[in-house]
Structures are given as C-alpha cells and as structure tokens.
Design an enzyme around this catalytic site. Structure first.
Site, PDB file in Angstrom:
ATOM      1  N   LYS A 120       1.132  -8.699   2.049  1.00  0.00           N
ATOM      2  CA  LYS A 120       0.750  -7.664   1.070  1.00  0.00           C
ATOM      3  C   LYS A 120       2.020  -7.246   0.349  1.00  0.00           C
ATOM      4  O   LYS A 120       2.399  -6.071   0.289  1.00  0.00           O
ATOM      5  CB  LYS A 120       0.071  -6.481   1.777  1.00  0.00           C
ATOM      6  CG  LYS A 120      -0.622  -5.504   0.839  1.00  0.00           C
ATOM      7  CD  LYS A 120      -1.774  -6.125   0.070  1.00  0.00           C
ATOM      8  CE  LYS A 120      -2.443  -5.039  -0.793  1.00  0.00           C
ATOM      9  NZ  LYS A 120      -3.397  -5.628  -1.755  1.00  0.00           N
ATOM     10  N   TYR A 178       1.779  -2.525  15.611  1.00  0.00           N
ATOM     11  CA  TYR A 178       1.351  -2.320  16.991  1.00  0.00           C
ATOM     12  C   TYR A 178       2.506  -1.935  17.905  1.00  0.00           C
ATOM     13  O   TYR A 178       2.293  -1.385  18.984  1.00  0.00           O
ATOM     14  CB  TYR A 178       0.678  -3.576  17.544  1.00  0.00           C
ATOM     15  CG  TYR A 178      -0.665  -3.896  16.927  1.00  0.00           C
ATOM     16  CD1 TYR A 178      -1.307  -3.003  16.082  1.00  0.00           C
ATOM     17  CD2 TYR A 178      -1.289  -5.103  17.177  1.00  0.00           C
ATOM     18  CE1 TYR A 178      -2.526  -3.298  15.512  1.00  0.00           C
ATOM     19  CE2 TYR A 178      -2.523  -5.414  16.613  1.00  0.00           C
ATOM     20  CZ  TYR A 178      -3.133  -4.501  15.776  1.00  0.00           C
ATOM     21  OH  TYR A 178      -4.347  -4.801  15.223  1.00  0.00           O
ATOM     22  N   ASP A 196     -10.478 -12.633  13.632  1.00  0.00           N
ATOM     23  CA  ASP A 196     -11.842 -12.252  14.000  1.00  0.00           C
ATOM     24  C   ASP A 196     -12.814 -12.581  12.874  1.00  0.00           C
ATOM     25  O   ASP A 196     -13.947 -13.009  13.112  1.00  0.00           O
ATOM     26  CB  ASP A 196     -11.910 -10.762  14.342  1.00  0.00           C
ATOM     27  CG  ASP A 196     -11.514 -10.474  15.783  1.00  0.00           C
ATOM     28  OD1 ASP A 196     -11.031 -11.416  16.453  1.00  0.00           O
ATOM     29  OD2 ASP A 196     -11.672  -9.337  16.244  1.00  0.00           O
ATOM     30  N   ASP A 208      -5.833  -9.206   1.198  1.00  0.00           N
ATOM     31  CA  ASP A 208      -7.173  -8.836   0.759  1.00  0.00           C
ATOM     32  C   ASP A 208      -7.864 -10.003   0.057  1.00  0.00           C
ATOM     33  O   ASP A 208      -9.067 -10.228   0.229  1.00  0.00           O
ATOM     34  CB  ASP A 208      -7.146  -7.589  -0.130  1.00  0.00           C
ATOM     35  CG  ASP A 208      -6.031  -7.612  -1.166  1.00  0.00           C
ATOM     36  OD1 ASP A 208      -5.117  -8.445  -1.061  1.00  0.00           O
ATOM     37  OD2 ASP A 208      -6.068  -6.777  -2.085  1.00  0.00           O
ATOM     38  N   ASP A 225      -4.707 -10.096  13.319  1.00  0.00           N
ATOM     39  CA  ASP A 225      -5.739  -9.570  14.204  1.00  0.00           C
ATOM     40  C   ASP A 225      -7.081  -9.524  13.469  1.00  0.00           C
ATOM     41  O   ASP A 225      -8.126  -9.933  13.992  1.00  0.00           O
ATOM     42  CB  ASP A 225      -5.333  -8.170  14.673  1.00  0.00           C
ATOM     43  CG  ASP A 225      -6.153  -7.688  15.857  1.00  0.00           C
ATOM     44  OD1 ASP A 225      -7.040  -8.432  16.323  1.00  0.00           O
ATOM     45  OD2 ASP A 225      -5.919  -6.553  16.314  1.00  0.00           O
TER      46      ASP A 225
END
Length: 352
Positions: A189, A142, A249, A221, A245
């Site tokens: 990851k 970001y 959620d 994942d 992020d």
C-alpha cells in the site's frame, strides 16, 4: 531416513486432523522404509490449561530439537469471547513464530478438478489456478508497539518493518519465482504507508540480482479484487504480515474449502507445517472435520523439510483419488455419503 518430527496438535479439531496426518505419514514411512520419531508437545489453550502458558519452554525445546514441526490448530471460544483475557492461545502462535524464526508463511492455492464446482467462484475464472502467497510472519503490525490511552478512548497498533526482514522474505519469493514461471508480484500500500514504500524500494533494489524474474507491484486493495476475478494472473506473491493474513484467507475460497489448503512456515531454526483453517471448536470431538489440509501439509513437510518429493507426490495422489471417489467429510459430501474424519484418514493410509 530418520525423521524427527515435533507434533503440536493444539486445540479444537487439531488433535483429530493431526491423527489422520500421522496415519498417512506413517504409511508413507513404512512404504519407503523411513523411520519417523514423533514427539508430542502442548500449545494453545491446551497448554494454558495445563501449565498456564500457550507456548511453554518445554514445547519450544521439542520444536528446536526436531527436523520439522507438524501443527494442528490453535484457539478456543472462551478466550475469543473474553476481551479482558491476559493470556490467549494466539499469543502462543506469535511467540512460536518469533522464537523459531518462522519468517515466511507459504500458502499454495490451487484447484482440484473434481471439486472445482464447489467453489463460489465461476469455473472459467478459477480453472487452472496455481499460485503461492508468501506472507512475512515476524514483523508488521502484529508485533509492533500497541496500547491505549489512560482514559481508554484511544488505541494504537504500530506497524514496523526493517529492510532485513523484507529482504529475507523477498529472497525466498524470487527463488520460488525462478523455479516456477519467473513472475513475482509485490503486494503493498505504497501510496499511503511508509512501511510499504520501504517494501517496494527494497524489492526494486533486488531485481538486478534476478534479471529473469518479471516483478509487478500492486496495491493490496486492487489485489483483493483481482484475486477473485482473475487468480490465474498471479503466480508468486509476496507481502507483509497483515495483508498476507487477509489475502490468504480470501484465496482459500478459490479451492472451494478452507479444509483443503495446506501451508508451511519457513524458519531459521526449523520449519512448521499446518492447515490454514482454525480450530473449529464447534466440530471438536465429533469426528466430522476435514483432515485433507493437514494431510497435504504433511506432504509439504516431506518435500520441503526432507527433500522427499516422491513421498509427497504419493500423498497428493491419494488425496486427489479420495476426492474423485467421494471419500470426503460432510463439508464436501453434499448429498452423497459423508465419511468421518477417522474414516478418511484410514482410507488414505490404506491406499498408500
């Protein structure tokens, strides 16, 4: 105690849900003989409309002078639907995080006994869930270099992390784990990304400083799958900006409603407390939005920013009471009576 709080209502339903958190906070302050000084300031689309900037210097000054920041929501569809817009409300959020040094987003995820069947997940999978996700906020993709080729056919976003950024976030994770079940999961990851390999290497080096904490390392994942299968297998999780992020959620569905989940952003200069839901512009001005996530964010503020645990527990208790007695907005009411946003706030304040 005198509590100096910056009040950033923001956009959409932000002002409506913030109003209820203010009612509840004022009721708590009156009960426990505290004085709250609220200082309102503009941010997001409201600030763009007023001064052309989503996080003006005047708002930053208010936040820097405050002991804590209570924040509503940010975003407006007219910007979402215009990919060419040069100034966006969300830029204000990123700028605020950077300038205030808000480096760690703390997202608790838990279930409410009276609402457990509202979750799309099976009761036996989620009952008793009580976990915290710590998301790094100031680094990663970001904030990395981004751009497009001259012909417009190629775009790039660069993910960059420093060891200091990782250590700062991980230290908070280890400390939280020590206060809870002494279990920490580092989500990355590392089989693909070099930044993830730096995350894993850095956290591994910190393990010796926290010998009582059991640390696991899992690929994002796999965590995304397991988080909805067996959320009870996690306690404290740490991860980078983008992964956090998405995972936070995803975790919000465990409770049955995004309108129930609070959060805190821990900073160098001050800390910010906000609901995890967005600005929900479709509901703005209708007095139907669920204010409980914002009220519970105020509870986090009382405890984490001011050390007022009894006050925070009282807020949580009346929220649980409102849920048990069905004093809820339309998103939770089902076939029962739905209360207005303001009515829920009034009920909570009266019960305090």
């Amino acid at each position: 105690m005198k509590l100096n709080i910056a009040l950033l209502a923001g956009d959409g339903i932000g002002p409506e849900v913030i109003d209820q958190a203010v009612k509840v906070s004022n009721a708590v302050a009156k009960k426990f003989n505290h004085e709250i000084v609220w200082t309102a300031a503009l941010t997001g689309a409201a600030a763009i409309d007023a001064v052309g900037e989503p996080y003006p210097d005047s708002t930053h000054d208010v936040c820097m002078a405050a002991d804590a920041v209570l924040f509503g929501a940010i975003g407006h569809p007219r910007f979402d639907n215009d990919p060419t817009a040069k100034v966006r409300p969300e830029q204000g959020l990123l700028k605020m995080r950077k300038k205030l040094g808000l480096f760690a987003n703390v997202r608790p995820t838990f279930t409410f006994p009276s609402l457990i069947d509202n979750s799309p997940l099976k009761r036996e999978r989620i009952e008793g869930t009580d976990l915290i996700i710590l998301r790094e906020l100031t680094g990663g993709i970001y904030f990395g270099e981004r751009g497009r080729s001259e012909d417009g056919n190629t775009a790039f976003d660069t993910c960059t992390y420093t060891k200091d950024e990782i250590v700062r976030l991980a230290k908070l994770g280890f400390e939280m784990a020590m206060q809870r079940s002494k279990r920490l999961c580092c989500v990355d990851k590392a089989n693909v990304l070099e930044t993830s390999r730096l995350w894993r290497q850095t956290v591994q080096a910190m393990e010796k400083d926290y010998p009582e904490v059991t640390v696991s390392y899992e690929f994002v994942d796999a965590v995304a799958m397991r988080l909805v299968q067996w959320p009870n297998s996690y306690d404290v999780m740490i991860t980078e900006n983008l992964f956090g992020d998405i995972l936070t959620d995803e975790a919000s569905v465990i409770s049955g409603s995004m309108g129930l989940m609070p959060s805190a952003s821990i900073g160098i200069h001050t800390s910010l407390f906000e609901p995890i839901h967005g600005s929900y512009p479709q509901a703005a001005g209708k007095d139907i939005a669920n204010p409980l996530a914002t009220v519970l964010s105020a509870a986090m503020m009382f405890e984490d920013a001011f050390g007022l645990k009894e006050e925070a527990e009282l807020i949580r208790a009346v929220v649980n009471k409102s849920l048990a007695e069905g004093i809820v907005t339309e998103d939770l009411a089902g076939k029962n009576k739905a209360y207005k946003t303001s009515e829920v706030g009034d009920w909570l304040a009266k019960n305090i």
